[in-house]
Enzyme design. Structure first.
Site, PDB file in Angstrom:
ATOM      1  N   HIS A  85      -9.007  -3.595  -2.397  1.00 20.96           N
ATOM      2  CA  HIS A  85      -8.010  -3.246  -2.199  1.00 20.96           C
ATOM      3  C   HIS A  85      -8.464  -1.474  -1.600  1.00 20.96           C
ATOM      4  O   HIS A  85      -8.623  -1.256  -0.803  1.00 20.96           O
ATOM      5  CB  HIS A  85      -6.615  -2.933  -2.550  1.00 20.96           C
ATOM      6  CG  HIS A  85      -5.142  -2.180  -1.669  1.00 20.96           C
ATOM      7  ND1 HIS A  85      -4.530  -2.901  -1.169  1.00 20.96           N
ATOM      8  CD2 HIS A  85      -5.466  -0.531  -2.030  1.00 20.96           C
ATOM      9  CE1 HIS A  85      -3.597  -2.282  -1.172  1.00 20.96           C
ATOM     10  NE2 HIS A  85      -4.266  -0.627  -0.544  1.00 20.96           N
ATOM     11  N   GLU A  86      -9.221  -1.224  -2.870  1.00 17.61           N
ATOM     12  CA  GLU A  86      -9.927   0.556  -2.604  1.00 17.61           C
ATOM     13  C   GLU A  86     -10.608   1.175  -2.525  1.00 17.61           C
ATOM     14  O   GLU A  86     -10.855   1.929  -1.744  1.00 17.61           O
ATOM     15  CB  GLU A  86      -9.560   1.610  -4.670  1.00 17.61           C
ATOM     16  CG  GLU A  86      -8.050   1.166  -5.369  1.00 17.61           C
ATOM     17  CD  GLU A  86      -7.242   0.983  -4.561  1.00 17.61           C
ATOM     18  OE1 GLU A  86      -7.484   2.584  -3.959  1.00 17.61           O
ATOM     19  OE2 GLU A  86      -6.292   1.217  -5.064  1.00 17.61           O
TER      20      GLU A  86
ATOM     21  N   CYS B 234       0.798  -1.193  -0.186  1.00 17.60           N
ATOM     22  CA  CYS B 234      -0.275   0.213   0.115  1.00 17.60           C
ATOM     23  C   CYS B 234       0.972   0.759   0.366  1.00 17.60           C
ATOM     24  O   CYS B 234       1.356   1.081   0.789  1.00 17.60           O
ATOM     25  CB  CYS B 234      -0.811  -0.204   1.259  1.00 17.60           C
ATOM     26  SG  CYS B 234      -1.811   1.236   1.624  1.00 17.60           S
TER      27      CYS B 234
ATOM     28  N   HIS C  38     -10.050   1.542   1.519  1.00 17.64           N
ATOM     29  CA  HIS C  38      -9.693   2.533   1.337  1.00 17.64           C
ATOM     30  C   HIS C  38     -10.898   3.621   2.386  1.00 17.64           C
ATOM     31  O   HIS C  38     -10.515   4.170   3.010  1.00 17.64           O
ATOM     32  CB  HIS C  38      -8.719   3.424   0.977  1.00 17.64           C
ATOM     33  CG  HIS C  38      -6.852   3.025   1.346  1.00 17.64           C
ATOM     34  ND1 HIS C  38      -6.790   2.936   2.103  1.00 17.64           N
ATOM     35  CD2 HIS C  38      -6.625   2.330   0.190  1.00 17.64           C
ATOM     36  CE1 HIS C  38      -5.399   2.181   1.906  1.00 17.64           C
ATOM     37  NE2 HIS C  38      -5.781   1.993   1.044  1.00 17.64           N
TER      38      HIS C  38
HETATM   39  C1  FHF Z   1      -0.296  -0.631  -4.734  1.00 18.51           C
HETATM   40  N1  FHF Z   1       1.374  -1.237  -6.168  1.00 18.51           N
HETATM   41  O1  FHF Z   1      -0.212  -0.104  -6.416  1.00 18.51           O
HETATM   42  C2  FHF Z   1       0.452  -0.948  -4.714  1.00 18.51           C
HETATM   43  C3  FHF Z   1       1.746  -0.476  -3.503  1.00 18.51           C
HETATM   44  C4  FHF Z   1      -3.508  -4.527  -4.849  1.00 18.51           C
HETATM   45  O2  FHF Z   1      -4.985   1.952  -2.596  1.00 18.51           O
HETATM   46  O3  FHF Z   1       0.644  -2.855  -6.647  1.00 18.51           O
HETATM   47  O4  FHF Z   1      -1.826   1.481  -1.534  1.00 18.51           O
HETATM   48  F1  FHF Z   1       2.949  -1.310 -10.521  1.00 18.51           F
HETATM   49  C5  FHF Z   1      -3.838   1.751  -3.035  1.00 18.51           C
HETATM   50  C6  FHF Z   1       2.134  -4.592 -11.553  1.00 18.51           C
HETATM   51  C7  FHF Z   1       1.779  -4.641 -10.699  1.00 18.51           C
HETATM   52  C8  FHF Z   1       2.810  -3.060 -11.547  1.00 18.51           C
HETATM   53  C9  FHF Z   1       2.151  -4.063  -9.545  1.00 18.51           C
HETATM   54  C10 FHF Z   1      -3.585  -2.897  -4.599  1.00 18.51           C
HETATM   55  C11 FHF Z   1      -2.470  -2.138  -4.566  1.00 18.51           C
HETATM   56  C12 FHF Z   1      -2.510  -0.900  -4.185  1.00 18.51           C
HETATM   57  C13 FHF Z   1      -1.885   1.327  -4.324  1.00 18.51           C
HETATM   58  N2  FHF Z   1       2.725  -1.919  -7.522  1.00 18.51           N
HETATM   59  C14 FHF Z   1       1.087  -2.655  -6.579  1.00 18.51           C
HETATM   60  C15 FHF Z   1       2.349  -1.675 -10.031  1.00 18.51           C
HETATM   61  C16 FHF Z   1       2.372  -3.001  -9.403  1.00 18.51           C
HETATM   62  C17 FHF Z   1      -1.710  -0.205  -3.896  1.00 18.51           C
HETATM   63  N3  FHF Z   1      -2.801   1.879  -3.357  1.00 18.51           N
HETATM   64  C18 FHF Z   1       2.742  -1.877  -3.117  1.00 18.51           C
HETATM   65  C19 FHF Z   1       2.095   0.638  -4.094  1.00 18.51           C
HETATM   66 ZN    ZN Z   2      -3.592   1.144  -0.030  1.00 14.85          ZN
END
Ligand code: FHF
Ligand code: ZN
Length: 190
Positions: A153-154, A110, A157
């Site tokens: 996940h969103e 996250c 939040h």
């Molecule tokens: C991310 N990043 O985006 C994570 C975090 C499962 O509420 O998963 O906190 F950049 C939103 C391919 C695969 C390319 C994975 C939901 C995760 C949501 C953001 N990156 C990725 C990628 C990723 C959270 N968030 C580790 C930053």
């Molecule tokens: Zn998150």
């Protein structure tokens, strides 16, 4: 532009609040906010911009993560056909879901959590969602796979839930029971 300095981290009370419903159609202020959130995801996924501004690559962002307690989220990733998918959702909800659950093999992370938390985060494998888009149009979609996981996940939040709340504290790697494996009472016991 939004940077990591705009993202609030665990311990901030806003991450534990239930976010407020957003008025539809969107005000221009809320529309600009969603556009700025999507721009963050685009920047964070661009290796050069991410390096320059030290952005963590993200596939989703919820308004509460930038300290704004409103029911708005953006997602940007590829689907199972490897097509780019960009969604901006207002007042999103799950209207139905599979009994089957799923989880990310590698666990979740996250943008608001600056530490590794390992363990299985059970999610619905398939969901039917309703939301409004940037233009105030109602959208109904069926999501599965990674997209379904990111959406959940969103949505969490918006309800003050962090991904690690869903990890079994006594057995973090306990696999969720598939529904087809519901244990039947032994007929010989009758
Ligand atoms: C991310 N990043 O985006 C994570 C975090 C499962 O509420 O998963 O906190 F950049 C939103 C391919 C695969 C390319 C994975 C939901 C995760 C949501 C953001 N990156 C990725 C990628 C990723 C959270 N968030 C580790 C930053
Ligand atoms: Zn998150």
């Amino acid at each position: 532009m939004l940077t990591m300095d705009d993202i609030i981290r665990e311990g901030h009370p806003t991450l534990r609040k239930t976010a407020e419903e957003v008025e539809v159609p969107l005000t221009s202020e809320n529309k600009q906010l969603l556009e700025k959130m999507m721009e963050f995801l685009v920047h964070s996924q661009d290796p050069e911009i991410a390096e320059q501004y030290k952005l963590r690559p993200g596939v989703g962002l919820a308004a509460p993560q930038i300290g704004i307690s409103k029911r708005m989220v953006v997602m940007r990733t590829t689907d199972q056909q490897d097509e780019l998918v960009e969604y901006a959702f207002v007042n999103p909800r799950i209207v139905s879901h599979s009994a089957e659950t799923t989880y990310l093999e590698s666990g979740e992370g996250c943008l608001s959590v600056d530490r590794e938390v390992s363990g299985i985060v059970p999610r619905y494998a398939r969901i039917k969602i309703e939301a409004y888009d940037l233009n105030g149009n109602k959208v109904v979609k069926r999501l599965r796979g990674f997209l379904a996981i990111v959406f959940q996940h969103e949505l969490d939040h918006l309800n003050g839930i962090m991904f690690y709340d869903r990890i079994d504290e006594n057995d973090p790697f306990k696999k969720p029971l598939p529904p087809q494996e519901v244990i039947k009472r032994n007929e010989l016991d009758e």
